[in-house]
Scaffold this motif. Sequence first.
Motif, PDB file in Angstrom:
ATOM      1  N   PRO A 233       1.082  -1.536   0.013  1.00 21.71           N
ATOM      2  CA  PRO A 233       0.030   0.068   0.114  1.00 21.71           C
ATOM      3  C   PRO A 233       0.806   1.135  -0.038  1.00 21.71           C
ATOM      4  N   THR A 234       0.528   2.177  -0.519  1.00 22.56           N
ATOM      5  CA  THR A 234       1.125   3.503  -0.657  1.00 22.56           C
ATOM      6  C   THR A 234       0.566   4.357   0.530  1.00 22.56           C
ATOM      7  N   SER A 235      -0.381   4.054   1.113  1.00 21.64           N
ATOM      8  CA  SER A 235      -1.009   5.060   2.176  1.00 21.64           C
ATOM      9  C   SER A 235      -2.185   4.134   3.144  1.00 21.64           C
ATOM     10  N   ALA A 236      -2.169   4.467   4.342  1.00 18.67           N
ATOM     11  CA  ALA A 236      -3.223   3.877   5.101  1.00 18.67           C
ATOM     12  C   ALA A 236      -4.607   4.521   4.758  1.00 18.67           C
ATOM     13  N   ARG A 237      -4.611   5.614   4.249  1.00 17.67           N
ATOM     14  CA  ARG A 237      -5.880   6.459   4.138  1.00 17.67           C
ATOM     15  C   ARG A 237      -6.927   5.585   3.140  1.00 17.67           C
ATOM     16  N   GLU A 238      -7.988   5.377   3.320  1.00 12.41           N
ATOM     17  CA  GLU A 238      -9.086   4.802   2.616  1.00 12.41           C
ATOM     18  C   GLU A 238      -9.036   5.274   1.218  1.00 12.41           C
ATOM     19  N   CYS A 239      -8.808   6.589   1.277  1.00 12.84           N
ATOM     20  CA  CYS A 239      -9.160   7.115  -0.193  1.00 12.84           C
ATOM     21  C   CYS A 239      -8.152   6.505  -1.272  1.00 12.84           C
ATOM     22  N   TYR A 240      -7.090   6.207  -0.666  1.00 13.62           N
ATOM     23  CA  TYR A 240      -5.974   5.663  -1.677  1.00 13.62           C
ATOM     24  C   TYR A 240      -5.885   4.283  -1.435  1.00 13.62           C
ATOM     25  N   ALA A 241      -6.860   3.301  -1.161  1.00 10.30           N
ATOM     26  CA  ALA A 241      -7.017   2.123  -1.166  1.00 10.30           C
ATOM     27  C   ALA A 241      -6.908   1.301  -2.433  1.00 10.30           C
ATOM     28  N   GLY A 242      -6.951   2.096  -3.566  1.00  3.91           N
ATOM     29  CA  GLY A 242      -6.712   1.269  -4.586  1.00  3.91           C
ATOM     30  C   GLY A 242      -5.466   1.715  -5.410  1.00  3.91           C
ATOM     31  N   VAL A 243      -4.402   2.406  -4.488  1.00  6.03           N
ATOM     32  CA  VAL A 243      -3.145   2.552  -5.239  1.00  6.03           C
ATOM     33  C   VAL A 243      -2.062   2.024  -4.310  1.00  6.03           C
ATOM     34  N   GLY A 244      -1.335   1.155  -5.365  1.00  6.64           N
ATOM     35  CA  GLY A 244      -0.336   0.325  -4.758  1.00  6.64           C
ATOM     36  C   GLY A 244       1.134   0.549  -5.283  1.00  6.64           C
ATOM     37  N   GLU A 245       2.068   0.350  -4.471  1.00  6.93           N
ATOM     38  CA  GLU A 245       3.499   0.456  -5.047  1.00  6.93           C
ATOM     39  C   GLU A 245       3.699  -0.905  -5.213  1.00  6.93           C
ATOM     40  N   THR A 246       4.548  -1.157  -6.440  1.00  7.31           N
ATOM     41  CA  THR A 246       4.919  -2.614  -6.779  1.00  7.31           C
ATOM     42  C   THR A 246       6.411  -2.825  -6.955  1.00  7.31           C
ATOM     43  N   ALA A 247       6.745  -4.026  -6.805  1.00  9.24           N
ATOM     44  CA  ALA A 247       8.208  -4.523  -6.853  1.00  9.24           C
ATOM     45  C   ALA A 247       8.223  -5.625  -7.629  1.00  9.24           C
ATOM     46  N   VAL A 248       9.459  -5.999  -8.450  1.00  5.30           N
ATOM     47  CA  VAL A 248       9.558  -7.049  -9.209  1.00  5.30           C
ATOM     48  C   VAL A 248      11.133  -7.422  -9.138  1.00  5.30           C
ATOM     49  N   TYR A 249      11.301  -8.900  -8.895  1.00  9.38           N
ATOM     50  CA  TYR A 249      12.756  -9.218  -8.773  1.00  9.38           C
ATOM     51  C   TYR A 249      12.648 -10.784  -9.513  1.00  9.38           C
ATOM     52  N   VAL A 250      13.757 -10.679 -10.249  1.00 19.12           N
ATOM     53  CA  VAL A 250      14.286 -11.936 -11.029  1.00 19.12           C
ATOM     54  C   VAL A 250      15.521 -12.530 -10.451  1.00 19.12           C
ATOM     55  N   ALA A 251      15.515 -13.785 -10.317  1.00 21.45           N
ATOM     56  CA  ALA A 251      16.988 -14.257  -9.891  1.00 21.45           C
ATOM     57  C   ALA A 251      17.849 -14.208 -11.022  1.00 21.45           C
ATOM     58  N   GLU A 252      19.113 -13.887 -10.699  1.00 25.11           N
ATOM     59  CA  GLU A 252      20.068 -13.567 -11.645  1.00 25.11           C
ATOM     60  C   GLU A 252      20.479 -14.708 -12.659  1.00 25.11           C
ATOM     61  N   ALA A 253      20.220 -15.910 -12.259  1.00 24.42           N
ATOM     62  CA  ALA A 253      20.475 -17.022 -13.202  1.00 24.42           C
ATOM     63  C   ALA A 253      19.338 -17.387 -14.090  1.00 24.42           C
ATOM     64  N   ALA A 254      17.983 -16.369 -14.024  1.00 23.07           N
ATOM     65  CA  ALA A 254      16.946 -16.829 -14.814  1.00 23.07           C
ATOM     66  C   ALA A 254      16.857 -15.458 -15.820  1.00 23.07           C
TER      67      ALA A 254
END
Length: 286
Positions: free
Chosen positions: A191-212
């Motif tokens: 979540p980007t915020s605990a406020r209800e108005c931002y419930a549909g806003v998210g921060e994403t992360a993506v990680y891939v193994a070095e060998a792949a």
Amino acid sequence: MTTRVPLSTSDRARPEMGRSEAEGYAEWFAVLADATRVRLLHTLSTSAAGAMRVGDLAAALGVSQSTCSHHVELLRKVGFVAVDKVGTASMVSVNAACCTGLPHAADVIMGTLSAPPCCPEDLPADVTTRPVADGDLPAVLDIYAEGLATRTATFETRVPTAAELRARWLPGLAWVAELDGRVVGWTAVTPTSARECYAGVGETAVYVAEAARGRGVGKALLFTQVTQCDEAGLWTLQASVFPENRASLALHRSAGYRTLAVRTRIARLDGVWRDTVLLERRSEIA
């Protein structure tokens, strides 16, 4: 100016740029093809007050007031600045909405932006994705540690515990990728915020193994991420990527993320100030 978002790297045809659109972009760059106007914008952008009188702006630039007014008017016509009358004074301020869109212009011209894609295409047949399970967390942490070691993936310098990492994620919005029966990547939304108005806003992360890396694992993860987040009702996804991490930038753009801004010297890593590129994807469903 209408800013469009990235097209995935596929073989579908890109629409041609019309003459009127090209003329609009040319006007933007033509107005900026003057050192005084560039300095004027920079002076306004870094002003603590956020707005300056034309006379004060002229003094800061070392030009006459009439010359300054001429440059201000050219910038106002294309929308870079706004001019407001306050009593007898003309107050000049940066048009934040217009300047936020400026980084997109070069991308549009170079053909990296077009109609919004749903998600990456040409997904690898040998990579599968599924919701993360508790048994996946040791592999997830190992992959996270690899990304941390590159110093181009995150500002974090410590690998969290499994409990700490899972506690950051929005429930049901974390997935792993498998290749040849092994977990080789993961993505999650916080979540980007605990406020209800931002419930549909998210921060994403993506990680891939070095060998792949180079096997399409990131594409598969982004496909799952954006489609599942759309179905979950999230209307905005955000990601912060180091500008040096060009592979990650390209991957996110292929999934419909667009550049909002480059946040200069936003935080320090190993004592060194670093920039990040702020990316955003807006759902067409939610």
